[in-house]
Motif scaffolding. Structure first.
Motif, PDB file in Angstrom:
ATOM      1  N   CYS A 224       0.834  -1.208   0.000  1.00  0.00           N
ATOM      2  CA  CYS A 224       0.000   0.000   0.000  1.00  0.00           C
ATOM      3  C   CYS A 224       0.863   1.251   0.000  1.00  0.00           C
ATOM      4  O   CYS A 224       1.885   1.329   0.690  1.00  0.00           O
ATOM      5  N   GLN A 225       0.428   2.239  -0.773  1.00  0.00           N
ATOM      6  CA  GLN A 225       1.133   3.513  -0.844  1.00  0.00           C
ATOM      7  C   GLN A 225       0.557   4.541   0.125  1.00  0.00           C
ATOM      8  O   GLN A 225       1.268   5.424   0.565  1.00  0.00           O
ATOM      9  N   ARG A 226      -0.718   4.396   0.443  1.00  0.00           N
ATOM     10  CA  ARG A 226      -1.372   5.356   1.327  1.00  0.00           C
ATOM     11  C   ARG A 226      -1.306   4.868   2.772  1.00  0.00           C
ATOM     12  O   ARG A 226      -1.727   3.758   3.086  1.00  0.00           O
ATOM     13  N   GLU A 227      -0.770   5.717   3.638  1.00  0.00           N
ATOM     14  CA  GLU A 227      -0.603   5.368   5.056  1.00  0.00           C
ATOM     15  C   GLU A 227      -1.940   5.046   5.719  1.00  0.00           C
ATOM     16  O   GLU A 227      -2.032   4.136   6.541  1.00  0.00           O
ATOM     17  N   LYS A 228      -2.981   5.781   5.357  1.00  0.00           N
ATOM     18  CA  LYS A 228      -4.292   5.523   5.946  1.00  0.00           C
ATOM     19  C   LYS A 228      -4.735   4.090   5.656  1.00  0.00           C
ATOM     20  O   LYS A 228      -5.272   3.411   6.529  1.00  0.00           O
ATOM     21  N   ASN A 229      -4.510   3.628   4.436  1.00  0.00           N
ATOM     22  CA  ASN A 229      -4.897   2.266   4.083  1.00  0.00           C
ATOM     23  C   ASN A 229      -4.079   1.234   4.850  1.00  0.00           C
ATOM     24  O   ASN A 229      -4.601   0.203   5.273  1.00  0.00           O
ATOM     25  N   LYS A 230      -2.797   1.514   5.040  1.00  0.00           N
ATOM     26  CA  LYS A 230      -1.960   0.616   5.841  1.00  0.00           C
ATOM     27  C   LYS A 230      -2.527   0.483   7.255  1.00  0.00           C
ATOM     28  O   LYS A 230      -2.631  -0.627   7.785  1.00  0.00           O
ATOM     29  N   GLU A 231      -2.891   1.607   7.846  1.00  0.00           N
ATOM     30  CA  GLU A 231      -3.440   1.587   9.204  1.00  0.00           C
ATOM     31  C   GLU A 231      -4.769   0.843   9.258  1.00  0.00           C
ATOM     32  O   GLU A 231      -5.012   0.055  10.183  1.00  0.00           O
ATOM     33  N   LEU A 232      -5.633   1.074   8.278  1.00  0.00           N
ATOM     34  CA  LEU A 232      -6.924   0.376   8.231  1.00  0.00           C
ATOM     35  C   LEU A 232      -6.731  -1.131   8.102  1.00  0.00           C
ATOM     36  O   LEU A 232      -7.411  -1.913   8.768  1.00  0.00           O
TER      37      LEU A 232
ATOM     38  N   PRO B 244     -13.704   7.833  -8.548  1.00  0.00           N
ATOM     39  CA  PRO B 244     -14.503   7.980  -9.774  1.00  0.00           C
ATOM     40  C   PRO B 244     -15.598   6.911  -9.828  1.00  0.00           C
ATOM     41  O   PRO B 244     -15.378   5.766  -9.427  1.00  0.00           O
ATOM     42  N   GLU B 245     -16.750   7.299 -10.317  1.00  0.00           N
ATOM     43  CA  GLU B 245     -17.877   6.379 -10.431  1.00  0.00           C
ATOM     44  C   GLU B 245     -17.561   5.296 -11.458  1.00  0.00           C
ATOM     45  O   GLU B 245     -16.947   5.561 -12.487  1.00  0.00           O
ATOM     46  N   LEU B 246     -17.987   4.078 -11.174  1.00  0.00           N
ATOM     47  CA  LEU B 246     -17.788   2.964 -12.105  1.00  0.00           C
ATOM     48  C   LEU B 246     -19.099   2.606 -12.777  1.00  0.00           C
ATOM     49  O   LEU B 246     -20.158   2.664 -12.158  1.00  0.00           O
TER      50      LEU B 246
ATOM     51  N   GLY C  27      -7.233  -5.128  -9.851  1.00  0.00           N
ATOM     52  CA  GLY C  27      -6.007  -4.487  -9.400  1.00  0.00           C
ATOM     53  C   GLY C  27      -5.097  -4.034 -10.509  1.00  0.00           C
ATOM     54  O   GLY C  27      -4.602  -4.840 -11.287  1.00  0.00           O
ATOM     55  N   THR C  28      -4.882  -2.720 -10.580  1.00  0.00           N
ATOM     56  CA  THR C  28      -3.924  -2.180 -11.541  1.00  0.00           C
ATOM     57  C   THR C  28      -2.629  -1.780 -10.846  1.00  0.00           C
ATOM     58  O   THR C  28      -1.673  -1.399 -11.507  1.00  0.00           O
ATOM     59  N   SER C  29      -2.594  -1.864  -9.528  1.00  0.00           N
ATOM     60  CA  SER C  29      -1.377  -1.644  -8.747  1.00  0.00           C
ATOM     61  C   SER C  29      -1.089  -2.941  -7.988  1.00  0.00           C
ATOM     62  O   SER C  29      -1.965  -3.809  -7.867  1.00  0.00           O
ATOM     63  N   LEU C  30       0.118  -3.080  -7.474  1.00  0.00           N
ATOM     64  CA  LEU C  30       0.436  -4.278  -6.694  1.00  0.00           C
ATOM     65  C   LEU C  30      -0.451  -4.379  -5.459  1.00  0.00           C
ATOM     66  O   LEU C  30      -0.971  -5.453  -5.146  1.00  0.00           O
TER      67      LEU C  30
ATOM     68  N   VAL D  86     -10.835  -0.484  -0.757  1.00  0.00           N
ATOM     69  CA  VAL D  86      -9.453  -0.092  -0.460  1.00  0.00           C
ATOM     70  C   VAL D  86      -8.565  -0.415  -1.663  1.00  0.00           C
ATOM     71  O   VAL D  86      -7.662   0.357  -2.002  1.00  0.00           O
ATOM     72  N   ALA D  87      -8.841  -1.532  -2.336  1.00  0.00           N
ATOM     73  CA  ALA D  87      -8.103  -1.858  -3.563  1.00  0.00           C
ATOM     74  C   ALA D  87      -8.307  -0.772  -4.620  1.00  0.00           C
ATOM     75  O   ALA D  87      -7.348  -0.325  -5.264  1.00  0.00           O
ATOM     76  N   ARG D  88      -9.552  -0.347  -4.785  1.00  0.00           N
ATOM     77  CA  ARG D  88      -9.829   0.730  -5.755  1.00  0.00           C
ATOM     78  C   ARG D  88      -9.097   2.009  -5.377  1.00  0.00           C
ATOM     79  O   ARG D  88      -8.569   2.719  -6.239  1.00  0.00           O
ATOM     80  N   ASP D  89      -9.052   2.325  -4.084  1.00  0.00           N
ATOM     81  CA  ASP D  89      -8.357   3.535  -3.636  1.00  0.00           C
ATOM     82  C   ASP D  89      -6.859   3.443  -3.933  1.00  0.00           C
ATOM     83  O   ASP D  89      -6.258   4.414  -4.398  1.00  0.00           O
ATOM     84  N   GLU D  90      -6.269   2.286  -3.666  1.00  0.00           N
ATOM     85  CA  GLU D  90      -4.841   2.119  -3.957  1.00  0.00           C
ATOM     86  C   GLU D  90      -4.574   2.212  -5.460  1.00  0.00           C
ATOM     87  O   GLU D  90      -3.593   2.812  -5.881  1.00  0.00           O
ATOM     88  N   ASP D  91      -5.458   1.618  -6.262  1.00  0.00           N
ATOM     89  CA  ASP D  91      -5.300   1.701  -7.719  1.00  0.00           C
ATOM     90  C   ASP D  91      -5.401   3.145  -8.205  1.00  0.00           C
ATOM     91  O   ASP D  91      -4.624   3.584  -9.053  1.00  0.00           O
ATOM     92  N   GLU D  92      -6.364   3.889  -7.666  1.00  0.00           N
ATOM     93  CA  GLU D  92      -6.544   5.290  -8.072  1.00  0.00           C
ATOM     94  C   GLU D  92      -5.344   6.134  -7.638  1.00  0.00           C
ATOM     95  O   GLU D  92      -4.869   6.988  -8.389  1.00  0.00           O
ATOM     96  N   TYR D  93      -4.851   5.879  -6.440  1.00  0.00           N
ATOM     97  CA  TYR D  93      -3.677   6.611  -5.954  1.00  0.00           C
ATOM     98  C   TYR D  93      -2.477   6.328  -6.867  1.00  0.00           C
ATOM     99  O   TYR D  93      -1.752   7.254  -7.256  1.00  0.00           O
ATOM    100  N   ALA D  94      -2.259   5.058  -7.207  1.00  0.00           N
ATOM    101  CA  ALA D  94      -1.145   4.701  -8.091  1.00  0.00           C
ATOM    102  C   ALA D  94      -1.306   5.351  -9.461  1.00  0.00           C
ATOM    103  O   ALA D  94      -0.333   5.811 -10.066  1.00  0.00           O
ATOM    104  N   ARG D  95      -2.543   5.397  -9.970  1.00  0.00           N
ATOM    105  CA  ARG D  95      -2.808   6.022 -11.275  1.00  0.00           C
ATOM    106  C   ARG D  95      -2.454   7.506 -11.242  1.00  0.00           C
ATOM    107  O   ARG D  95      -1.760   8.016 -12.123  1.00  0.00           O
ATOM    108  N   THR D  96      -2.917   8.218 -10.224  1.00  0.00           N
ATOM    109  CA  THR D  96      -2.651   9.664 -10.150  1.00  0.00           C
ATOM    110  C   THR D  96      -1.170   9.933  -9.897  1.00  0.00           C
ATOM    111  O   THR D  96      -0.623  10.897 -10.446  1.00  0.00           O
TER     112      THR D  96
END
Length: 192
Positions: A48-56, A106-108, A115-118, A164-174
């Motif tokens: 995970c790249q986002r610290e909040k997600n790591k904590e969750l 973003p709405e799907l 998963g588009t990120s690890l 959380v997977a979607r959030d990590e993918d979006e973070y990696a994309r941006t």
């Protein structure tokens, strides 16, 4: 102290309450699958790249120990006297994250690749293991009912892992877009 006990050498294992059952018992398969899910969540958390997600995810991992203990107890009263339990507050906390992330992502309008990120890929794998474990839990529940909070927690967990997977993918994309813009800017400056 040795980590082996030799008590399972004949194909049985002990439930939390001390009762011995076959290692292929559906209850053992169920908490084993949630344990597998927890191990996969641990792998995902490392990417995970986002610290909040790591904590969750770390919070979820600790709650999974409680979930497994509750599933491994043929007599819930013996378990409840010795451990915390999954609560409605745990379910609400996951729902809060699901709602927050759903509103910001973003709405799907179609299915997505898992998963588009690890981190996202590992979280989707954890989600699928969670769904298998939930199916087993429902099977056990038909014979020996669990508390409603346990069933809701198991059901909500896969949704939580998905978002959380979607959030990590979006973070990696941006981050990828930002890095590409920075790279092009630096190349433009170097070519002046």
């Amino acid at each position: 102290m040795a980590i082996y006990t030799k008590t399972g050498d004949k194909g049985t294992t002990s439930l939390f309450t001390g009762e011995r059952v076959k290692k292929y018992d559906i209850r053992v398969e169920t908490y084993g699958s949630f344990d597998e899910c927890n191990a996969q969540i641990s792998v995902a958390e490392k990417f995970c790249q986002r610290e909040k997600n790591k904590e969750l995810l770390k919070w979820v991992q600790y709650r999974m120990f409680i979930l497994d203990g509750e599933i491994a107890s043929s007599d819930p009263d013996k378990f409840y006297g010795k451990s915390d339990r999954i609560t409605e507050a745990d379910v609400h906390r996951m729902e809060g994250v699901i709602d927050e992330y759903t509103n910001k992502l973003p709405e799907l309008h179609s299915f997505i690749l898992p998963g588009t990120s690890l981190a996202g890929a590992h979280l989707h794998l954890a989600r699928t293991v969670c769904r298998r474990a939930e199916r087993l839990l429902i099977h056990v529940n038909e014979e020996e009912p669990f508390r409603a909070e346990v069933l809701r927690y198991a059901n909500r967990l896969s949704d939580f892992l998905y978002i959380v997977a979607r959030d990590e993918d979006e973070y990696a994309r941006t981050q990828g877009i930002c890095n590409e813009v920075l790279k092009r800017y630096q190349e433009a400056l170097a070519n002046k």
